[in-house]
Motif scaffolding. Sequence first.
Motif, PDB file in Angstrom:
ATOM      1  N   THR A 293       0.839  -1.210   0.000  1.00  0.00           N
ATOM      2  CA  THR A 293       0.000   0.000   0.000  1.00  0.00           C
ATOM      3  C   THR A 293       0.871   1.255   0.000  1.00  0.00           C
ATOM      4  N   LEU A 294       1.899   1.278   0.839  1.00  0.00           N
ATOM      5  CA  LEU A 294       2.720   2.495   0.908  1.00  0.00           C
ATOM      6  C   LEU A 294       3.615   2.658  -0.323  1.00  0.00           C
ATOM      7  N   VAL A 295       4.108   1.561  -0.871  1.00  0.00           N
ATOM      8  CA  VAL A 295       4.933   1.691  -2.083  1.00  0.00           C
ATOM      9  C   VAL A 295       4.052   2.204  -3.224  1.00  0.00           C
ATOM     10  N   HIS A 296       2.826   1.693  -3.278  1.00  0.00           N
ATOM     11  CA  HIS A 296       1.880   2.173  -4.297  1.00  0.00           C
ATOM     12  C   HIS A 296       1.616   3.667  -4.097  1.00  0.00           C
ATOM     13  N   HIS A 424      -0.422  -7.544  -5.394  1.00  0.00           N
ATOM     14  CA  HIS A 424      -0.837  -7.951  -4.048  1.00  0.00           C
ATOM     15  C   HIS A 424      -2.273  -7.461  -3.877  1.00  0.00           C
ATOM     16  N   GLY A 425      -3.222  -8.412  -3.859  1.00  0.00           N
ATOM     17  CA  GLY A 425      -4.632  -8.016  -3.813  1.00  0.00           C
ATOM     18  C   GLY A 425      -4.940  -7.143  -5.017  1.00  0.00           C
ATOM     19  N   GLU A 426      -5.486  -5.969  -4.742  1.00  0.00           N
ATOM     20  CA  GLU A 426      -5.859  -5.044  -5.825  1.00  0.00           C
ATOM     21  C   GLU A 426      -4.665  -4.230  -6.323  1.00  0.00           C
ATOM     22  N   ILE A 427      -3.581  -4.304  -5.584  1.00  0.00           N
ATOM     23  CA  ILE A 427      -2.444  -3.419  -5.895  1.00  0.00           C
ATOM     24  C   ILE A 427      -1.571  -4.044  -6.980  1.00  0.00           C
ATOM     25  N   VAL A 428      -1.302  -3.254  -8.002  1.00  0.00           N
ATOM     26  CA  VAL A 428      -0.425  -3.719  -9.077  1.00  0.00           C
ATOM     27  C   VAL A 428       0.723  -2.718  -9.200  1.00  0.00           C
ATOM     28  N   LEU A 429       1.939  -3.225  -9.106  1.00  0.00           N
ATOM     29  CA  LEU A 429       3.126  -2.368  -9.240  1.00  0.00           C
ATOM     30  C   LEU A 429       4.044  -2.991 -10.280  1.00  0.00           C
TER      31      LEU A 429
END
Length: 522
Positions: A293-296, A424-429
């Motif tokens: 979350t924080l990297v996003h 990760h979950g909804e997060i795409v990086l």
Amino acid sequence: MSKKLQALAGALALHWLGAAAVLAAGEPVEIRIDTARPGATINRHIFGQFAEHLGRGVYEGVWVGPDSSIPNTRGIRNDVVAALKAIKVPNVRWPGGCFADEYHWRNGIGPRDRRPATLNPNWGGVIEPNTFGTHEFMDFVQQIGADAYLSINVGSGTPAEAADWLEYLTTPQPSALGKERAANGHPEPYRIAMLGIGNEAWGCGGSMTPDFYVSQLKIHARYARNYNTQQKMQRIAVGPDGTHTEYTRAVMEAWKNKTWAWDIEGISLHFYTVVKWPPAFKATGFGETEYATLVHETRRMEDLLRTHLAIMDQQDPEKKIAMVVDEWGAWLAATPGSPEGFLEQQNSQRDAIIAASNIHTFARHADRVRGANIAQMVNVLQAMILTDKQRMLLTPTYHVFRMYLPFQDATLLPVTVSAAEYRHGEIVLPRVDAIAARDAQGKTWLAVSNLDPGQATQVTLDVSAAKFKRARGETLTAPRVDSVNTFDAPTTVAPKPFQAQASGGQLKLSLAPASITVVSLE
Ligand code: AHR
């Protein structure tokens, strides 16, 4: 096979499987560096620091006083100076932040035992002893070899007060203020390289509308003069708060239509990696969700810059005005038990990834982003250094700043990274984030982060054209994304040597999970 041999074979197989599991990368990633298309210079000032009178940032973090048992030079702690010299800090922004708009410089000159005790209402309401004032700050930046970036008080001060401070600091003439500076121990004029005209004028700096601030800006930019004609001073206007564009537009339009009577050379942007206020993300003891979350969140810096730089380009296509991101970094939940308003937080491998991500973003916009100041240098927010009385430790973020030294004033080289994701979950990086540059000696440098905290990544670099034979440098990895350095274990997160040999025109770099690697290509 004897039982003993079977056991040994089994152990070897397990060992091999274990190693394979560690090294097994997700999809391999290809990186290309276009050495034939050099870009803008990565201004070393993007590695600037911010030191506000806040908590233990200045008092204890920098200033211990000449009578302290902590080794010091004229009151400034030697261990902190040595650590900061090693990362070639280009400039230090001081005295704030919100503090700057309530700071009255006259309280911080003259004999220290006669300076008034004032209050610091922004940060815990504590007593401000004013023992660290103008001369102590200038001594400090000289000791670490940095430029001074001074923030003047626009919120509660007057143009005359700011003008006097600049005359006191910079005039070579025997005016009353010039003589007063000499009487206080410094006959030579000081050099002020950067001047912030207010701080967050849209918030703690006076809650000004953009138009009201612009009129204040014109007055202060006119009268807060630099009298040191030997040295240039860059004036930085207050700019946007994160996504809000009103200040960017107002300041840039005013500049476009300016008269001979005033000018600026830069505009600032403040953006913290926080997700929402009040800051609630823990600095330690967190897992992959909080990491991702924080990297996003920190990667939003790219979109913000694009938005504000597009507005700047409309008014200033020649890019005369610099964008200076003079407050950035992770703002996390305060260390449990630390004093209210001191903004103390630990610093983990996640902070290192956040630091590298922002440095990459600034570098990619090197043609306009010509300054940045991480918040803050010692003991506050995403600090380089933590101190506990006589003890000091270097944070993972410090190590990133040291590893990126070759990028100071180097020439940006375009990099393309093949598409590969970390989800990760909804997060795409993107799985990998990289920049490259050529230094003044002609050496090519690559900095590459593996954002995936769960898997190593194999990166392939086509080096056939450039004929690089090997990569050599350092990598910053950690046992876990929330690993930190403590006073009892200060080297849990520390860079380690890294190298790889080219073969068949390719360099293969094996990047550990959630790691940062900086190599020269030789
Ligand atoms: O860095 C802490 C504070 O954050 C600064 O004083 C202020 O400018 C910002 O809001």
